[in-house]
Design an enzyme around this catalytic site. Sequence first.
Site, PDB file in Angstrom:
ATOM      1  N   CYS A   1       0.872  -1.177   0.000  1.00 53.24           N
ATOM      2  CA  CYS A   1       0.000   0.000   0.000  1.00 53.24           C
ATOM      3  C   CYS A   1       0.906   1.223   0.000  1.00 53.24           C
ATOM      4  O   CYS A   1       1.723   1.388   0.912  1.00 53.24           O
ATOM      5  CB  CYS A   1      -0.858  -0.035   1.266  1.00 53.24           C
ATOM      6  SG  CYS A   1      -1.896   1.408   1.509  1.00 53.24           S
TER       7      CYS A   1
ATOM      8  N   CYS B   1      -1.183   3.592  -6.605  1.00 48.05           N
ATOM      9  CA  CYS B   1      -1.997   3.008  -5.533  1.00 48.05           C
ATOM     10  C   CYS B   1      -2.242   1.564  -5.954  1.00 48.05           C
ATOM     11  O   CYS B   1      -2.536   1.305  -7.129  1.00 48.05           O
ATOM     12  CB  CYS B   1      -3.317   3.771  -5.416  1.00 48.05           C
ATOM     13  SG  CYS B   1      -4.569   2.926  -4.422  1.00 48.05           S
TER      14      CYS B   1
HETATM   15  N1  DGL Z   1      -4.007   0.583  -1.776  1.00 39.39           N
HETATM   16  C1  DGL Z   1      -3.575   1.750  -1.162  1.00 39.39           C
HETATM   17  C2  DGL Z   1      -2.388   2.427  -1.826  1.00 39.39           C
HETATM   18  O1  DGL Z   1      -1.624   1.802  -2.499  1.00 39.39           O
HETATM   19  C3  DGL Z   1      -4.471   2.769  -0.580  1.00 39.39           C
HETATM   20  C4  DGL Z   1      -5.874   2.840  -0.762  1.00 39.39           C
HETATM   21  C5  DGL Z   1      -6.594   3.653   0.268  1.00 39.39           C
HETATM   22  O2  DGL Z   1      -6.955   3.026   1.251  1.00 39.39           O
HETATM   23  O3  DGL Z   1      -6.796   4.850   0.089  1.00 39.39           O
HETATM   24  O4  DGL Z   1      -2.173   3.593  -1.656  1.00 39.39           O
END
Ligand code: DGL
Length: 251
Positions: free
Chosen positions: A72, A181
Amino acid sequence: MNDLIGFFDSGVGGISVLHETRRLLPSENFLFYGDNLNAPYGPRPLDEIRALSASGIGRLLARDVKALVIACNTATSAYAEIIRAQRPDLPIVGMEPALKPAHFALHGGQVIVLATDATLRLEKFERLMALYGNDVICVVGEGLVELVESGKAQSPEAEAQLKRLLSPYARLQIDAIVLGCTHFPFLRAPIQRMFPSAKLFDGREGTAQRLKYLLEAQGLRSDDSPGSVEYQSSGGEESMALMRALMAALD
Ligand code: DGL
Protein backbone atom coordinates in the site's frame (compact mmCIF):
# COMPACT_ATOMS: atom_id res chain seq x y z
CA MET A 1 12.39 -21.32 6.37
CA ASN A 2 8.72 -21.90 5.61
CA ASP A 3 7.36 -19.20 7.91
CA LEU A 4 4.76 -16.76 6.66
CA ILE A 5 5.37 -13.57 4.71
CA GLY A 6 2.94 -10.86 5.84
CA PHE A 7 1.20 -8.65 3.31
CA PHE A 8 -0.68 -5.55 4.42
CA ASP A 9 -3.03 -3.20 2.60
CA SER A 10 -5.90 -0.94 3.56
CA GLY A 11 -8.08 -3.30 1.52
CA VAL A 12 -7.98 -5.46 -1.59
CA GLY A 13 -5.42 -3.39 -3.53
CA GLY A 14 -2.47 -5.34 -2.17
CA ILE A 15 -3.86 -8.42 -3.90
CA SER A 16 -2.43 -6.99 -7.14
CA VAL A 17 1.02 -7.06 -5.51
CA LEU A 18 0.52 -10.45 -3.91
CA HIS A 19 -0.42 -11.94 -7.27
CA GLU A 20 2.80 -10.75 -8.85
CA THR A 21 4.80 -11.92 -5.84
CA ARG A 22 3.28 -15.41 -5.97
CA ARG A 23 4.38 -15.68 -9.59
CA LEU A 24 7.94 -14.89 -8.61
CA LEU A 25 8.00 -16.83 -5.33
CA PRO A 26 5.54 -19.72 -5.75
CA SER A 27 6.84 -21.79 -2.86
CA GLU A 28 6.39 -19.09 -0.21
CA ASN A 29 3.51 -19.00 2.29
CA PHE A 30 1.68 -15.70 2.49
CA LEU A 31 -0.64 -14.17 5.04
CA PHE A 32 -2.59 -11.25 3.53
CA TYR A 33 -4.39 -8.83 5.81
CA GLY A 34 -6.67 -6.16 4.35
CA ASP A 35 -8.24 -3.51 6.56
CA ASN A 36 -11.30 -3.32 4.33
CA LEU A 37 -13.51 -2.04 7.10
CA ASN A 38 -11.46 1.17 7.28
CA ALA A 39 -10.57 1.64 3.59
CA PRO A 40 -9.97 4.07 2.04
CA TYR A 41 -7.02 5.38 4.02
CA GLY A 42 -6.13 8.01 1.43
CA PRO A 43 -8.45 10.81 2.55
CA ARG A 44 -7.65 10.34 6.26
CA PRO A 45 -5.28 12.49 8.33
CA LEU A 46 -1.74 11.20 8.89
CA ASP A 47 -2.23 10.20 12.54
CA GLU A 48 -5.25 8.07 11.66
CA ILE A 49 -3.43 6.32 8.81
CA ARG A 50 -0.56 5.62 11.19
CA ALA A 51 -2.83 4.20 13.88
CA LEU A 52 -4.72 1.98 11.41
CA SER A 53 -1.49 0.77 9.80
CA ALA A 54 0.00 0.00 13.21
CA SER A 55 -2.99 -2.06 14.16
CA GLY A 56 -3.23 -3.99 10.86
CA ILE A 57 0.50 -4.64 10.66
CA GLY A 58 0.48 -5.58 14.34
CA ARG A 59 -1.85 -8.48 13.49
CA LEU A 60 0.68 -9.79 10.97
CA LEU A 61 3.61 -9.38 13.36
CA ALA A 62 1.68 -11.32 16.00
CA ARG A 63 1.93 -14.31 13.64
CA ASP A 64 5.71 -14.06 13.64
CA VAL A 65 6.07 -13.35 9.94
CA LYS A 66 9.59 -13.71 8.52
CA ALA A 67 9.14 -10.64 6.26
CA LEU A 68 6.60 -7.88 5.75
CA VAL A 69 5.33 -6.26 2.57
CA ILE A 70 3.42 -3.03 2.98
CA ALA A 71 1.46 -3.48 -0.24
CA CYS A 72 0.00 0.00 0.00
CA ASN A 73 1.60 3.25 -1.10
CA THR A 74 -0.46 5.22 1.42
CA ALA A 75 0.47 3.11 4.46
CA THR A 76 4.11 3.05 3.32
CA SER A 77 4.23 6.85 3.14
CA ALA A 78 2.67 7.18 6.59
CA TYR A 79 4.14 4.30 8.52
CA ALA A 80 7.10 2.51 6.90
CA GLU A 81 9.76 4.58 8.64
CA ILE A 82 8.15 3.96 12.03
CA ILE A 83 7.88 0.20 11.69
CA ARG A 84 11.37 -0.05 10.21
CA ALA A 85 12.76 1.74 13.27
CA GLN A 86 10.80 -0.57 15.60
CA ARG A 87 11.74 -3.79 13.81
CA PRO A 88 15.24 -3.41 12.34
CA ASP A 89 15.54 -7.23 12.41
CA LEU A 90 12.63 -7.77 9.99
CA PRO A 91 12.92 -7.52 6.19
CA ILE A 92 10.30 -4.89 5.25
CA VAL A 93 9.37 -3.93 1.70
CA GLY A 94 7.32 -0.79 1.15
CA MET A 95 5.92 0.83 -1.97
CA GLU A 96 6.09 4.18 -3.68
CA PRO A 97 4.68 5.44 -6.98
CA ALA A 98 6.88 4.21 -9.86
CA LEU A 99 7.79 7.75 -10.87
CA LYS A 100 11.45 7.01 -11.58
CA PRO A 101 10.92 4.49 -14.45
CA ALA A 102 8.06 6.63 -15.79
CA HIS A 103 10.36 9.66 -15.85
CA PHE A 104 12.86 7.76 -17.98
CA ALA A 105 10.10 6.75 -20.41
CA LEU A 106 9.31 10.38 -21.25
CA HIS A 107 9.75 11.44 -24.84
CA GLY A 108 8.60 15.02 -24.95
CA GLY A 109 5.27 14.58 -23.19
CA GLN A 110 4.12 14.36 -19.60
CA VAL A 111 3.64 11.80 -16.83
CA ILE A 112 0.40 11.45 -14.89
CA VAL A 113 0.71 10.12 -11.34
CA LEU A 114 -2.60 8.76 -10.11
CA ALA A 115 -2.49 8.07 -6.37
CA THR A 116 -4.35 8.68 -3.13
CA ASP A 117 -4.63 12.06 -1.51
CA ALA A 118 -2.31 11.01 1.34
CA THR A 119 0.38 9.54 -0.94
CA LEU A 120 0.52 12.77 -2.92
CA ARG A 121 0.53 15.05 0.12
CA LEU A 122 3.04 13.27 2.38
CA GLU A 123 6.74 14.02 2.54
CA LYS A 124 7.94 10.78 0.93
CA PHE A 125 6.37 11.81 -2.37
CA GLU A 126 7.79 15.30 -2.11
CA ARG A 127 11.26 13.74 -2.06
CA LEU A 128 10.45 11.66 -5.14
CA MET A 129 9.10 14.73 -6.94
CA ALA A 130 12.29 16.65 -6.17
CA LEU A 131 14.19 14.00 -8.16
CA TYR A 132 11.79 13.07 -10.97
CA GLY A 133 9.03 15.68 -10.85
CA ASN A 134 9.59 17.43 -14.18
CA ASP A 135 6.57 17.29 -16.45
CA VAL A 136 4.45 15.47 -13.90
CA ILE A 137 0.72 15.94 -13.39
CA CYS A 138 -0.55 14.62 -10.04
CA VAL A 139 -4.13 13.42 -9.88
CA VAL A 140 -5.90 12.27 -6.70
CA GLY A 141 -7.78 9.10 -7.61
CA GLU A 142 -10.91 10.24 -5.84
CA GLY A 143 -13.57 7.55 -5.48
CA LEU A 144 -11.52 4.85 -7.23
CA VAL A 145 -10.51 2.85 -4.15
CA GLU A 146 -14.16 2.72 -3.06
CA LEU A 147 -15.17 1.35 -6.48
CA VAL A 148 -12.52 -1.40 -6.39
CA GLU A 149 -13.44 -2.20 -2.77
CA SER A 150 -17.07 -2.69 -3.75
CA GLY A 151 -16.14 -5.10 -6.55
CA LYS A 152 -16.87 -2.53 -9.26
CA ALA A 153 -13.47 -2.26 -10.93
CA GLN A 154 -14.94 -3.43 -14.24
CA SER A 155 -18.09 -1.31 -14.18
CA PRO A 156 -19.56 1.64 -16.07
CA GLU A 157 -19.31 3.61 -12.79
CA ALA A 158 -15.54 3.04 -12.66
CA GLU A 159 -15.20 4.05 -16.29
CA ALA A 160 -17.25 7.22 -15.67
CA GLN A 161 -15.22 8.18 -12.60
CA LEU A 162 -11.94 7.67 -14.49
CA LYS A 163 -13.29 9.90 -17.28
CA ARG A 164 -14.17 12.60 -14.75
CA LEU A 165 -10.68 12.48 -13.27
CA LEU A 166 -8.56 12.01 -16.38
CA SER A 167 -10.38 13.51 -19.35
CA PRO A 168 -8.97 17.01 -18.62
CA TYR A 169 -5.61 15.55 -19.77
CA ALA A 170 -6.86 13.56 -22.76
CA ARG A 171 -5.64 16.11 -25.29
CA LEU A 172 -2.12 16.38 -23.88
CA GLN A 173 0.75 14.17 -24.91
CA ILE A 174 0.83 11.72 -22.01
CA ASP A 175 3.79 9.36 -22.33
CA ALA A 176 3.37 7.52 -19.04
CA ILE A 177 0.81 6.96 -16.32
CA VAL A 178 1.92 5.86 -12.86
CA LEU A 179 -0.63 3.78 -10.99
CA GLY A 180 0.52 4.97 -7.57
CA CYS A 181 -2.00 3.01 -5.53
CA THR A 182 -2.17 -0.76 -5.40
CA HIS A 183 -5.91 -0.71 -6.07
CA PHE A 184 -5.39 0.86 -9.48
CA PRO A 185 -3.88 -2.04 -11.45
CA PHE A 186 -7.44 -3.42 -11.35
CA LEU A 187 -8.41 -0.36 -13.44
CA ARG A 188 -5.66 -0.77 -16.03
CA ALA A 189 -7.90 -1.63 -18.97
CA PRO A 190 -10.13 1.48 -18.93
CA ILE A 191 -7.14 3.74 -18.19
CA GLN A 192 -5.22 2.29 -21.13
CA ARG A 193 -8.30 2.75 -23.35
CA MET A 194 -8.36 6.45 -22.48
CA PHE A 195 -4.62 6.85 -23.15
CA PRO A 196 -3.76 4.21 -25.75
CA SER A 197 -0.24 5.47 -26.39
CA ALA A 198 0.78 5.92 -22.74
CA LYS A 199 2.89 3.34 -20.97
CA LEU A 200 1.45 2.32 -17.59
CA PHE A 201 3.77 1.85 -14.60
CA ASP A 202 3.15 0.38 -11.18
CA GLY A 203 5.29 -0.94 -8.34
CA ARG A 204 4.22 -4.57 -8.36
CA GLU A 205 7.19 -6.18 -10.03
CA GLY A 206 9.76 -4.02 -8.26
CA THR A 207 8.21 -4.92 -4.92
CA ALA A 208 8.22 -8.65 -5.65
CA GLN A 209 11.85 -8.48 -6.82
CA ARG A 210 12.91 -6.54 -3.75
CA LEU A 211 11.27 -9.11 -1.48
CA LYS A 212 13.01 -11.95 -3.31
CA TYR A 213 16.34 -10.19 -2.96
CA LEU A 214 15.91 -9.60 0.78
CA LEU A 215 14.79 -13.17 1.46
CA GLU A 216 17.74 -14.56 -0.45
CA ALA A 217 20.24 -12.18 1.14
CA GLN A 218 19.10 -13.30 4.60
CA GLY A 219 18.75 -17.00 3.86
CA LEU A 220 14.98 -16.86 4.39
CA ARG A 221 13.69 -18.52 1.21
CA SER A 222 11.30 -21.41 1.78
CA ASP A 223 12.04 -24.88 0.50
CA ASP A 224 10.51 -26.15 -2.72
CA SER A 225 7.12 -27.25 -1.42
CA PRO A 226 4.10 -25.51 -2.99
CA GLY A 227 3.27 -22.25 -1.25
CA SER A 228 -0.03 -21.03 0.14
CA VAL A 229 -2.08 -17.90 0.77
CA GLU A 230 -4.15 -17.21 3.86
CA TYR A 231 -6.53 -14.24 3.69
CA GLN A 232 -7.68 -12.14 6.62
CA SER A 233 -9.79 -9.00 6.64
CA SER A 234 -11.40 -6.58 9.07
CA GLY A 235 -14.26 -6.57 6.55
CA GLY A 236 -15.19 -10.21 7.13
CA GLU A 237 -16.12 -12.97 4.72
CA GLU A 238 -17.41 -10.69 1.97
CA SER A 239 -14.07 -8.89 1.70
CA MET A 240 -12.16 -12.17 1.70
CA ALA A 241 -14.37 -13.45 -1.13
CA LEU A 242 -13.49 -10.31 -3.11
CA MET A 243 -9.78 -10.88 -2.42
CA ARG A 244 -10.02 -14.41 -3.82
CA ALA A 245 -12.00 -13.24 -6.85
CA LEU A 246 -9.49 -10.47 -7.66
CA MET A 247 -6.59 -12.89 -7.26
CA ALA A 248 -8.29 -15.29 -9.68
CA ALA A 249 -9.08 -12.48 -12.13
CA LEU A 250 -5.36 -11.75 -12.48
CA ASP A 251 -4.46 -15.38 -13.31
N1 DGL B 1 -4.01 0.58 -1.78
C1 DGL B 1 -3.58 1.75 -1.16
C2 DGL B 1 -2.39 2.43 -1.83
O1 DGL B 1 -1.62 1.80 -2.50
C3 DGL B 1 -4.47 2.77 -0.58
C4 DGL B 1 -5.87 2.84 -0.76
C5 DGL B 1 -6.59 3.65 0.27
O2 DGL B 1 -6.95 3.03 1.25
O3 DGL B 1 -6.80 4.85 0.09
O4 DGL B 1 -2.17 3.59 -1.66
